[in-house]
Design a protein around this motif. Structure first.
Motif, PDB file in Angstrom:
ATOM      1  N   GLN A  90     -13.941 -25.308  -1.015  1.00 61.42           N
ATOM      2  CA  GLN A  90     -14.520 -25.467   0.309  1.00 61.42           C
ATOM      3  C   GLN A  90     -13.423 -25.669   1.355  1.00 61.42           C
ATOM      4  O   GLN A  90     -13.449 -25.069   2.419  1.00 61.42           O
ATOM      5  CB  GLN A  90     -15.445 -26.677   0.293  1.00 61.42           C
ATOM      6  CG  GLN A  90     -16.614 -26.540   1.226  1.00 61.42           C
ATOM      7  CD  GLN A  90     -17.605 -27.670   1.010  1.00 61.42           C
ATOM      8  OE1 GLN A  90     -17.267 -28.826   1.162  1.00 61.42           O
ATOM      9  NE2 GLN A  90     -18.820 -27.325   0.671  1.00 61.42           N
ATOM     10  N   GLN A  91     -12.436 -26.483   0.995  1.00 66.75           N
ATOM     11  CA  GLN A  91     -11.349 -26.738   1.937  1.00 66.75           C
ATOM     12  C   GLN A  91     -10.485 -25.510   2.145  1.00 66.75           C
ATOM     13  O   GLN A  91     -10.013 -25.237   3.255  1.00 66.75           O
ATOM     14  CB  GLN A  91     -10.511 -27.927   1.453  1.00 66.75           C
ATOM     15  CG  GLN A  91     -11.229 -29.240   1.695  1.00 66.75           C
ATOM     16  CD  GLN A  91     -10.492 -30.412   1.106  1.00 66.75           C
ATOM     17  OE1 GLN A  91      -9.467 -30.251   0.440  1.00 66.75           O
ATOM     18  NE2 GLN A  91     -11.007 -31.601   1.330  1.00 66.75           N
ATOM     19  N   ALA A  92     -10.274 -24.771   1.070  1.00 67.81           N
ATOM     20  CA  ALA A  92      -9.505 -23.534   1.193  1.00 67.81           C
ATOM     21  C   ALA A  92     -10.224 -22.551   2.109  1.00 67.81           C
ATOM     22  O   ALA A  92      -9.629 -21.940   2.990  1.00 67.81           O
ATOM     23  CB  ALA A  92      -9.298 -22.919  -0.190  1.00 67.81           C
ATOM     24  N   HIS A  93     -11.525 -22.446   1.906  1.00 68.48           N
ATOM     25  CA  HIS A  93     -12.333 -21.535   2.723  1.00 68.48           C
ATOM     26  C   HIS A  93     -12.267 -21.955   4.197  1.00 68.48           C
ATOM     27  O   HIS A  93     -12.074 -21.138   5.090  1.00 68.48           O
ATOM     28  CB  HIS A  93     -13.781 -21.552   2.228  1.00 68.48           C
ATOM     29  CG  HIS A  93     -14.524 -20.284   2.533  1.00 68.48           C
ATOM     30  ND1 HIS A  93     -15.753 -20.007   1.995  1.00 68.48           N
ATOM     31  CD2 HIS A  93     -14.205 -19.221   3.307  1.00 68.48           C
ATOM     32  CE1 HIS A  93     -16.152 -18.812   2.451  1.00 68.48           C
ATOM     33  NE2 HIS A  93     -15.234 -18.330   3.242  1.00 68.48           N
ATOM     34  N   MET A  94     -12.407 -23.247   4.411  1.00 68.32           N
ATOM     35  CA  MET A  94     -12.339 -23.797   5.763  1.00 68.32           C
ATOM     36  C   MET A  94     -10.996 -23.459   6.409  1.00 68.32           C
ATOM     37  O   MET A  94     -10.944 -23.027   7.562  1.00 68.32           O
ATOM     38  CB  MET A  94     -12.505 -25.318   5.678  1.00 68.32           C
ATOM     39  CG  MET A  94     -12.546 -26.010   6.991  1.00 68.32           C
ATOM     40  SD  MET A  94     -14.097 -25.723   7.814  1.00 68.32           S
ATOM     41  CE  MET A  94     -14.996 -27.149   7.261  1.00 68.32           C
ATOM     42  N   ALA A  95      -9.916 -23.642   5.657  1.00 73.81           N
ATOM     43  CA  ALA A  95      -8.581 -23.380   6.195  1.00 73.81           C
ATOM     44  C   ALA A  95      -8.456 -21.928   6.645  1.00 73.81           C
ATOM     45  O   ALA A  95      -7.908 -21.638   7.714  1.00 73.81           O
ATOM     46  CB  ALA A  95      -7.518 -23.697   5.135  1.00 73.81           C
ATOM     47  N   ILE A  96      -8.981 -21.018   5.838  1.00 69.80           N
ATOM     48  CA  ILE A  96      -8.881 -19.591   6.172  1.00 69.80           C
ATOM     49  C   ILE A  96      -9.717 -19.270   7.413  1.00 69.80           C
ATOM     50  O   ILE A  96      -9.267 -18.587   8.326  1.00 69.80           O
ATOM     51  CB  ILE A  96      -9.311 -18.731   4.965  1.00 69.80           C
ATOM     52  CG1 ILE A  96      -8.274 -18.872   3.846  1.00 69.80           C
ATOM     53  CG2 ILE A  96      -9.471 -17.271   5.364  1.00 69.80           C
ATOM     54  CD1 ILE A  96      -8.711 -18.338   2.513  1.00 69.80           C
ATOM     55  N   LEU A  97     -10.917 -19.808   7.457  1.00 71.05           N
ATOM     56  CA  LEU A  97     -11.789 -19.534   8.601  1.00 71.05           C
ATOM     57  C   LEU A  97     -11.231 -20.115   9.898  1.00 71.05           C
ATOM     58  O   LEU A  97     -11.261 -19.489  10.950  1.00 71.05           O
ATOM     59  CB  LEU A  97     -13.186 -20.093   8.359  1.00 71.05           C
ATOM     60  CG  LEU A  97     -14.017 -19.364   7.309  1.00 71.05           C
ATOM     61  CD1 LEU A  97     -15.409 -19.958   7.242  1.00 71.05           C
ATOM     62  CD2 LEU A  97     -14.091 -17.894   7.624  1.00 71.05           C
ATOM     63  N   MET A  98     -10.701 -21.319   9.805  1.00 73.88           N
ATOM     64  CA  MET A  98     -10.136 -21.968  10.984  1.00 73.88           C
ATOM     65  C   MET A  98      -8.998 -21.140  11.555  1.00 73.88           C
ATOM     66  O   MET A  98      -8.907 -20.958  12.766  1.00 73.88           O
ATOM     67  CB  MET A  98      -9.598 -23.347  10.616  1.00 73.88           C
ATOM     68  CG  MET A  98     -10.667 -24.381  10.477  1.00 73.88           C
ATOM     69  SD  MET A  98     -11.601 -24.447  12.001  1.00 73.88           S
ATOM     70  CE  MET A  98     -12.355 -26.003  11.797  1.00 73.88           C
TER      71      MET A  98
END
Ligand SMILES: [Zn+2]
Lengths: 112, 198
Positions: A90-98
């Motif tokens: 989830q955090q990895a996904h968030m980092a990419i989207l941000m």
């Protein structure tokens, strides 16, 4: 009701102050990294760096939150939050989207 | 390339120290730092306590398409792209800074870096030579590392559509946060998700 409203205003002010102080600290530490983390333009970063504490206090004491949701699309938000993904993913996904979002914001502000 | 001023040389040594600290290979150092091979090897030994390992830089784009590698590569390249646009430093320093930010991000997530510095460097070269591109996921709108000239419409990223094995292993270890890094290692060696991505 009035008392509760006053309390909410104070809480908003607290968040604003904490946010502005953190943002200023980040910009002073490393300008470009701060732009990346906060998703702000270089002009805004420079302005933040130059603000006095009095100016920050004045801005923070507002009825409006100064920081906003950066995942401002329902689709992106639910892609990250949904489906019982584990925390690391989830955090990895968030980092990419941000990262993509901040870039999009920058692109939109640059005249073609 | 070698700057003959004292200050220039100090900068080169600083750059070498920074790169060696991040785990750059000798080939990379020779290409990016204006110091002799002998001096670079001496520096390397002083910093790491061992001789630089021999071996070629990785040269295949396929590694970046494996599941966990793709997630990490995408995290890194998004950072790198931002830095490239907004920073006015030299390219190699932008690379160093982006890689450090990637490491910070990984540390904040309590997981292990999958993308080593050499892979990060090679990836930037692949992007520069138009072998890799960023594709936008049609579900989450995130940008992910993909082979260049792949079809862009209808692309779904590895996080929105994880491989079936990822789902199974995760189900078995649900709640065991410590197991995630271990899982990742398994997925990291999976072959590219051909067909599944477009
Ligand atoms: Zn996606």
């Amino acid at each position: 009701m009035n008392v509760a409203n006053g309390e909410i205003s104070r809480e908003i002010g607290d968040v604003n102050l904490a946010y502005m102080l953190l943002a200023q600290k980040l910009v002073k530490q490393d300008r470009v990294a701060a732009m990346f983390r906060l998703g702000i333009s270089s002009e805004l970063a420079d302005m933040l760096a130059g603000m006095s504490l009095a100016q920050i206090l004045k801005l923070a004491a507002s009825n409006f939150l100064l920081c906003s949701f950066r995942l401002n699309e329902h689709a992106s938000m639910s892609a990250v939050v949904g489906e019982g993904k584990d925390t690391t993913l989830q955090q990895a996904h968030m980092a990419i989207l941000m990262s993509a979002r901040t870039l999009q914001m920058q692109k939109n502000t640059v005249p073609a | 390339m070698t700057r003959k001023t004292v200050l220039g040389e100090v900068r080169e040594v600083q750059l070498a120290i920074e790169l060696i600290g991040l785990g750059a290979r000798l080939q990379f150092l020779e290409a990016e730092v204006g110091l002799s091979r002998e001096r670079l090897i001496r520096l390397y030994k002083e910093i790491k306590g061992v001789s630089p390992p021999k071996g070629l830089l990785p040269f295949s784009t396929d590694w970046y398409m494996t599941w966990l590698a793709n997630i990490h590569s995408s995290m890194f390249y998004n950072i790198y792209q931002f830095m490239k646009i907004h920073s006015d430093e030299e390219k190699v320093w932008i690379l160093i800074k982006s890689y450090k930010l990637y490491l910070q991000q990984i540390a904040a997530q309590d997981s292990e870096p999958i993308l080593d510095f050499t892979r990060a460097y090679t990836m930037v070269r692949f992007f520069d030579s138009d072998m890799l591109q960023l594709s936008t996921c049609s579900r989450c709108a995130g940008q992910f590392v993909a082979h260049a000239h792949d079809h862009k419409s209808g692309y779904v990223c590895v996080l929105c559509r994880p491989p079936s094995r990822a789902g199974k292993a995760r189900g078995a270890k649900r709640g065991a946060v410590a197991g995630i890094a271990g899982d990742g290692m398994v997925f990291g060696v999976e072959p590219a998700l051909e067909g599944g991505l477009h």
